[in-house]
Design a protein around this motif. Sequence first.
Motif, PDB file in Angstrom:
ATOM      1  N   MET A   1      36.461  44.894 -42.309  1.00  0.00           N
ATOM      2  CA  MET A   1      36.457  45.445 -40.944  1.00  0.00           C
ATOM      3  C   MET A   1      37.892  45.600 -40.464  1.00  0.00           C
ATOM      4  SD  MET A   1      34.392  44.048 -37.660  1.00  0.00           S
ATOM      5  CE  MET A   1      32.865  44.354 -38.513  1.00  0.00           C
ATOM      6  N   GLN A   2      38.252  46.705 -39.891  1.00  0.00           N
ATOM      7  CA  GLN A   2      39.601  46.971 -39.460  1.00  0.00           C
ATOM      8  C   GLN A   2      39.948  46.106 -38.259  1.00  0.00           C
ATOM      9  OE1 GLN A   2      39.940  51.138 -38.749  1.00  0.00           O
ATOM     10  NE2 GLN A   2      39.483  51.715 -40.853  1.00  0.00           N
ATOM     11  N   GLN A   3      41.280  45.825 -38.106  1.00  0.00           N
ATOM     12  CA  GLN A   3      41.715  44.991 -36.998  1.00  0.00           C
ATOM     13  C   GLN A   3      41.400  45.624 -35.650  1.00  0.00           C
ATOM     14  OE1 GLN A   3      45.844  44.134 -37.558  1.00  0.00           O
ATOM     15  NE2 GLN A   3      45.507  42.785 -39.328  1.00  0.00           N
ATOM     16  N   SER A   4      41.485  46.920 -35.571  1.00  0.00           N
ATOM     17  CA  SER A   4      41.251  47.601 -34.296  1.00  0.00           C
ATOM     18  C   SER A   4      39.798  47.524 -33.851  1.00  0.00           C
ATOM     19  CB  SER A   4      41.691  49.058 -34.401  1.00  0.00           C
ATOM     20  OG  SER A   4      40.934  49.715 -35.425  1.00  0.00           O
ATOM     21  N   SER A   5      38.899  47.034 -34.752  1.00  0.00           N
ATOM     22  CA  SER A   5      37.486  46.972 -34.373  1.00  0.00           C
ATOM     23  C   SER A   5      37.180  45.798 -33.460  1.00  0.00           C
ATOM     24  CB  SER A   5      36.621  46.894 -35.638  1.00  0.00           C
ATOM     25  OG  SER A   5      36.876  45.680 -36.334  1.00  0.00           O
ATOM     26  N   VAL A   6      38.106  44.834 -33.332  1.00  0.00           N
ATOM     27  CA  VAL A   6      37.917  43.684 -32.445  1.00  0.00           C
ATOM     28  C   VAL A   6      38.916  43.799 -31.313  1.00  0.00           C
ATOM     29  CG1 VAL A   6      37.887  41.180 -32.237  1.00  0.00           C
ATOM     30  CG2 VAL A   6      37.144  42.267 -34.370  1.00  0.00           C
ATOM     31  N   LYS A   7      38.419  43.839 -30.096  1.00  0.00           N
ATOM     32  CA  LYS A   7      39.275  43.966 -28.915  1.00  0.00           C
ATOM     33  C   LYS A   7      38.979  42.807 -27.969  1.00  0.00           C
ATOM     34  CE  LYS A   7      39.391  49.013 -29.135  1.00  0.00           C
ATOM     35  NZ  LYS A   7      39.074  50.279 -28.439  1.00  0.00           N
ATOM     36  N   ALA A   8      40.022  42.201 -27.481  1.00  0.00           N
ATOM     37  CA  ALA A   8      39.895  41.136 -26.477  1.00  0.00           C
ATOM     38  C   ALA A   8      40.411  41.680 -25.153  1.00  0.00           C
ATOM     39  CB  ALA A   8      40.668  39.901 -26.913  1.00  0.00           C
ATOM     40  N   VAL A   9      39.500  41.849 -24.189  1.00  0.00           N
ATOM     41  CA  VAL A   9      39.875  42.333 -22.858  1.00  0.00           C
ATOM     42  C   VAL A   9      39.933  41.123 -21.952  1.00  0.00           C
ATOM     43  CG1 VAL A   9      39.298  43.894 -20.987  1.00  0.00           C
ATOM     44  CG2 VAL A   9      38.728  44.508 -23.341  1.00  0.00           C
ATOM     45  N   LEU A  10      41.131  40.718 -21.569  1.00  0.00           N
ATOM     46  CA  LEU A  10      41.345  39.472 -20.841  1.00  0.00           C
ATOM     47  C   LEU A  10      41.974  39.754 -19.492  1.00  0.00           C
ATOM     48  CD1 LEU A  10      42.814  37.352 -23.792  1.00  0.00           C
ATOM     49  CD2 LEU A  10      40.417  37.679 -23.153  1.00  0.00           C
ATOM     50  N   GLY A  11      41.607  38.937 -18.529  1.00  0.00           N
ATOM     51  CA  GLY A  11      42.156  39.099 -17.189  1.00  0.00           C
ATOM     52  C   GLY A  11      41.352  38.313 -16.176  1.00  0.00           C
ATOM     53  N   PRO A  12      41.802  38.272 -14.921  1.00  0.00           N
ATOM     54  CA  PRO A  12      41.088  37.532 -13.872  1.00  0.00           C
ATOM     55  C   PRO A  12      39.796  38.261 -13.464  1.00  0.00           C
ATOM     56  CG  PRO A  12      42.950  38.701 -12.931  1.00  0.00           C
ATOM     57  CD  PRO A  12      43.033  38.894 -14.437  1.00  0.00           C
ATOM     58  N   THR A  13      39.111  37.686 -12.507  1.00  0.00           N
ATOM     59  CA  THR A  13      37.899  38.323 -11.988  1.00  0.00           C
ATOM     60  C   THR A  13      38.257  39.621 -11.270  1.00  0.00           C
ATOM     61  OG1 THR A  13      38.096  37.029  -9.949  1.00  0.00           O
ATOM     62  CG2 THR A  13      36.732  36.115 -11.705  1.00  0.00           C
ATOM     63  N   MET A 122      33.928  43.393 -28.738  1.00  0.00           N
ATOM     64  CA  MET A 122      34.732  43.205 -27.537  1.00  0.00           C
ATOM     65  C   MET A 122      34.533  41.778 -27.018  1.00  0.00           C
ATOM     66  SD  MET A 122      34.849  45.621 -24.133  1.00  0.00           S
ATOM     67  CE  MET A 122      35.524  46.990 -25.059  1.00  0.00           C
ATOM     68  N   LEU A 123      35.644  41.080 -26.832  1.00  0.00           N
ATOM     69  CA  LEU A 123      35.642  39.726 -26.272  1.00  0.00           C
ATOM     70  C   LEU A 123      36.167  39.799 -24.848  1.00  0.00           C
ATOM     71  CD1 LEU A 123      37.211  37.849 -29.334  1.00  0.00           C
ATOM     72  CD2 LEU A 123      34.790  38.220 -28.831  1.00  0.00           C
ATOM     73  N   LEU A 124      35.360  39.374 -23.895  1.00  0.00           N
ATOM     74  CA  LEU A 124      35.729  39.440 -22.483  1.00  0.00           C
ATOM     75  C   LEU A 124      35.972  38.022 -21.968  1.00  0.00           C
ATOM     76  CD1 LEU A 124      32.836  41.828 -21.359  1.00  0.00           C
ATOM     77  CD2 LEU A 124      35.063  42.470 -22.303  1.00  0.00           C
ATOM     78  N   GLY A 125      37.055  37.827 -21.236  1.00  0.00           N
ATOM     79  CA  GLY A 125      37.317  36.490 -20.728  1.00  0.00           C
ATOM     80  C   GLY A 125      38.577  36.427 -19.914  1.00  0.00           C
ATOM     81  N   ALA A 127      42.504  35.332 -18.975  1.00  0.00           N
ATOM     82  CA  ALA A 127      43.769  35.494 -19.711  1.00  0.00           C
ATOM     83  C   ALA A 127      44.181  34.211 -20.398  1.00  0.00           C
ATOM     84  CB  ALA A 127      44.858  35.959 -18.747  1.00  0.00           C
ATOM     85  N   THR A 128      43.674  33.062 -19.952  1.00  0.00           N
ATOM     86  CA  THR A 128      44.040  31.781 -20.562  1.00  0.00           C
ATOM     87  C   THR A 128      43.518  31.660 -21.987  1.00  0.00           C
ATOM     88  OG1 THR A 128      42.065  30.813 -19.539  1.00  0.00           O
ATOM     89  CG2 THR A 128      44.144  30.579 -18.354  1.00  0.00           C
ATOM     90  N   LEU A 129      42.594  32.539 -22.373  1.00  0.00           N
ATOM     91  CA  LEU A 129      42.006  32.480 -23.716  1.00  0.00           C
ATOM     92  C   LEU A 129      42.900  33.158 -24.759  1.00  0.00           C
ATOM     93  CD1 LEU A 129      39.404  31.603 -25.253  1.00  0.00           C
ATOM     94  CD2 LEU A 129      38.514  33.908 -24.806  1.00  0.00           C
ATOM     95  N   ALA A 130      43.942  33.841 -24.352  1.00  0.00           N
ATOM     96  CA  ALA A 130      44.758  34.642 -25.274  1.00  0.00           C
ATOM     97  C   ALA A 130      45.300  33.844 -26.454  1.00  0.00           C
ATOM     98  CB  ALA A 130      45.898  35.307 -24.506  1.00  0.00           C
ATOM     99  N   GLU A 141      42.765  43.034 -31.011  1.00  0.00           N
ATOM    100  CA  GLU A 141      43.725  43.748 -30.152  1.00  0.00           C
ATOM    101  C   GLU A 141      43.527  43.252 -28.718  1.00  0.00           C
ATOM    102  OE1 GLU A 141      44.312  48.234 -28.314  1.00  0.00           O
ATOM    103  OE2 GLU A 141      43.252  47.978 -30.231  1.00  0.00           O
ATOM    104  N   ILE A 142      44.524  42.590 -28.169  1.00  0.00           N
ATOM    105  CA  ILE A 142      44.411  41.969 -26.850  1.00  0.00           C
ATOM    106  C   ILE A 142      44.885  42.950 -25.788  1.00  0.00           C
ATOM    107  CG2 ILE A 142      45.151  40.073 -25.373  1.00  0.00           C
ATOM    108  CD1 ILE A 142      45.461  38.359 -27.857  1.00  0.00           C
ATOM    109  N   THR A 143      44.042  43.130 -24.789  1.00  0.00           N
ATOM    110  CA  THR A 143      44.374  44.023 -23.668  1.00  0.00           C
ATOM    111  C   THR A 143      44.288  43.233 -22.371  1.00  0.00           C
ATOM    112  OG1 THR A 143      43.440  45.923 -24.845  1.00  0.00           O
ATOM    113  CG2 THR A 143      43.745  46.138 -22.453  1.00  0.00           C
ATOM    114  N   ASP A 144      45.363  43.250 -21.598  1.00  0.00           N
ATOM    115  CA  ASP A 144      45.362  42.583 -20.282  1.00  0.00           C
ATOM    116  C   ASP A 144      44.969  43.596 -19.221  1.00  0.00           C
ATOM    117  OD1 ASP A 144      46.215  40.167 -21.344  1.00  0.00           O
ATOM    118  OD2 ASP A 144      48.332  40.783 -21.252  1.00  0.00           O
ATOM    119  N   ARG A 145      44.110  43.154 -18.309  1.00  0.00           N
ATOM    120  CA  ARG A 145      43.689  44.033 -17.206  1.00  0.00           C
ATOM    121  C   ARG A 145      44.049  43.361 -15.878  1.00  0.00           C
ATOM    122  NH1 ARG A 145      40.016  48.177 -18.391  1.00  0.00           N
ATOM    123  NH2 ARG A 145      39.167  48.119 -16.275  1.00  0.00           N
ATOM    124  N   PRO A 146      44.767  44.091 -15.020  1.00  0.00           N
ATOM    125  CA  PRO A 146      45.141  43.506 -13.723  1.00  0.00           C
ATOM    126  C   PRO A 146      43.950  43.542 -12.754  1.00  0.00           C
ATOM    127  CG  PRO A 146      45.929  45.749 -13.859  1.00  0.00           C
ATOM    128  CD  PRO A 146      45.315  45.435 -15.209  1.00  0.00           C
TER     129      PRO A 146
END
Length: 846
Positions: A1-13, A122-125, A127-130, A141-146
């Motif tokens: 499985m390619q690395q880009s197939s797993v995405k972690a979308v992290l950020g506050p509520t 997709m892993l949602l959680g 930012a402390t989980l990074a 692939e970790i993505t921060d959302r403001p």
Amino acid sequence: MQQSSVKAVLGPTNTGKTHLAIERMCAHSSGAMGFPLRLLAREVYDRVRAIKGDRNVALITGEERIEPEGARYMCCTVEAMPRDGGGRAFIALDEAQLSADRERGHIFTDRLLNARGREETMLLGAATLAPMVKALVPEAEITDRPRFSTLKHIGPRKLSRLPPRSAVVAFSAEQVYAVAEMLRRFRGGAAVVMGALSPETRNRQVELFQNGEVDYIVATDAIGMGLNLDVTHVAFAGLTKFDGVRTRRLDPAEMAQIAGRAGRHQKDGTFGTLAGGQRGGTPPEFSEEEIYAIEEHRFAPITKLFWREAEPRFESIGTLIADLEAPPADEVLRLAPEAIDLATLKRLSQEPFAAQIRTPGMVRRFWEACSLPDFRARGPDVHARFVARLWQDLSEGYLGADYVAARISELDNMAGDIDTIQGRIAAIRSWAYICQRPDWVLARDEMASRARAVEAKLSDALHARLTERFVNRRTTILMKSLGENASALPITLDDQGLVKVEDETIGRVEGLRFHVDHSADHADRKMLLAAAEKALPRLLGERVDRLLASDMAGVTLSRGAIRWGRQMLATTTARENTAMPVLEPSADVAKLPEAKRMALMEALESWLAAKLAPLEPLEKLQQAARATDTGSQGRALLLNLLSGHGFVTRERAGIEHLPKEIRPFLRKTGVTFGALDIFAPALLKPAPRQLLAALGTDRRPLEEAMLPVIPDRKSLPAGYRHAGSQAIRIDLAEKIFRKAHEARAAAQASGDAPKKRKGGARNARKFTLDLALPISIGLEQDNAVRLLGQAGFRVQRARPLAEGAYGPARPDLWEWRPARRQQPQSRPPVKPREGSAFAALADLVR
């Protein structure tokens, strides 16, 4: 499985992570999302179903399974989520930071490590989980959302000063109930959300808040688990909680998870504490470091995740326990604390029946039974006994449908208070979980359906109890309406006189007077009165219109007052020379708008004029008293008759000097000159007498039906004369007197009346009198004699026949003696006291 197939979308509520995951899943041919709460799974299930259709979306939780054949998308709790993704194209894990939770963290960790989508994960959680994602899933692939909106601390607030659309967070059921009770008292009520509530009840309570029926919601920290609420402010009733091991202060990340519920999308939010939130102590307050961390979303990273072997060996119970207690190989993982399922397994492994569990299949089945969640939260010992009883049946095969139906039926009871119904819901959730197992219950679908039906009924009952206890809908509506536009209150008045605001009763109108609802407490009365006063002119105007349209139905006259039901509309004041009194409006009528007041008074005057029609004979007497040809003597007689309200005795009538030529005129006006009384017969009928009493004109006792003869009373009713132990109406008494005089005159004219004995008047004649008339009227014979005696008739009782004599009995003999006028006796002059001035004056006169 390619690395880009797993995405972690992290950020506050409030960063839109869940919304993004839903969009990504719907873009794939199939997918599954795991959530920490059944409530969240149900919410997302409804959203995806609206996009993809009912047949394409499944909902799978421990207690509920909606799985259409061929469903390509699945919304489920993390426990029900496939470990490997089930071959679906898309997999998402929500609130992945719960991998650090003591109770359920090992399940989230297992899904984070193993659940993968065929095309995208997709892993949602938070930012402390990074750091943990980088260590355990380096290909992600970790993505921060403001955050869409800002979060600001505003300090402590009292309950009475909480801004609208606030959520109060407490950390015990007792504190939740106490805060909700105070909010009901101060602000009209609040919705209640706790982990112990069923998802259906929580949905209904959240709906109360979301649709604006209440402006406040009181919840435990479960509110931080992704519940989407239109909250603008979060108030912490406390900053400590019991985590299952000890009571500790919340860490900043937990505070931020809860406080982050304030503000949705582009709308900013605030947070603070509840002043007086802890009884007997100082109010809780955030430290400066905590405030900075929450506002800036800067928290200490998670350094360890809890782990437990997800695929243990089932060779024996001992091997199973050893695998479940084996430490993890990775240094960033920590062995999970002993959970309720493992504690139950270890307790039951010491029971005698555990020796019979030898095969891997039996060990696996035994572990599945021990994994039954402790919905009732009774503790390991009580839960272990429940599982042991369950295993007795499972070890022999299946649970019988009759047995399961009986247990479900025992819980099908809606009676009881909040705690009782919550206990039944927890119990029925256990049976709903049991019924979902395909290899545990015969007739699984039917039993599962029954369990869900009972849970739904209990949830409705619990929602009703919570709403009844913690929501004063009437106060909530009034406070909201008064705050927005008091003049536009939706106040209505129904046919029964109930005043309502959006179907909530605030009082009732009796007649034209408003009464606050008797169930309102002292604090609410002022608000209810203020709300009603805004609309009373309009409502009372409508009330007047209904009264006029009904031709004054229900209006009565009593004791000089015109009433509508129990409400006084006007009072009557006697007017000289006319039977029609003057009407004075009551205080309530005087408050009506001028047009309505005038219309009502005109209608009352017309109604009263029609009502007083039986008093026409009285009006005729008054007109005669005003006539110029009546004469002074006739006018004096009529005034005496009017002051007696239709009758007066001859002694008080003053007719000694009445000219005879006036009498015919008076008789034409309806006056009768009787032997003892002068009266107007038309005014002795029931209707006139009742009206005179109702007007308050004649305050003497009233005989409603004006019967001919009544029992004698201490207070003689108006229009009657005493007759021994009875009383007779004046006009009927006059008939009896007239009949007696006619009998006397007939006897004298015939000359056959016997002579009176010596000693009597020469011209007095005795006569016989038949008492059939008074007796037929209702007088007793002795009372008839006494009545005739008042008019001068005396009776001489006939002697009985001598012994041995035969023939008709001798008749009684009557005689009449006219009443003599008593001449005033001349008194001898009083001799003045000697030595006084009057004695000297007497000497001068002589």
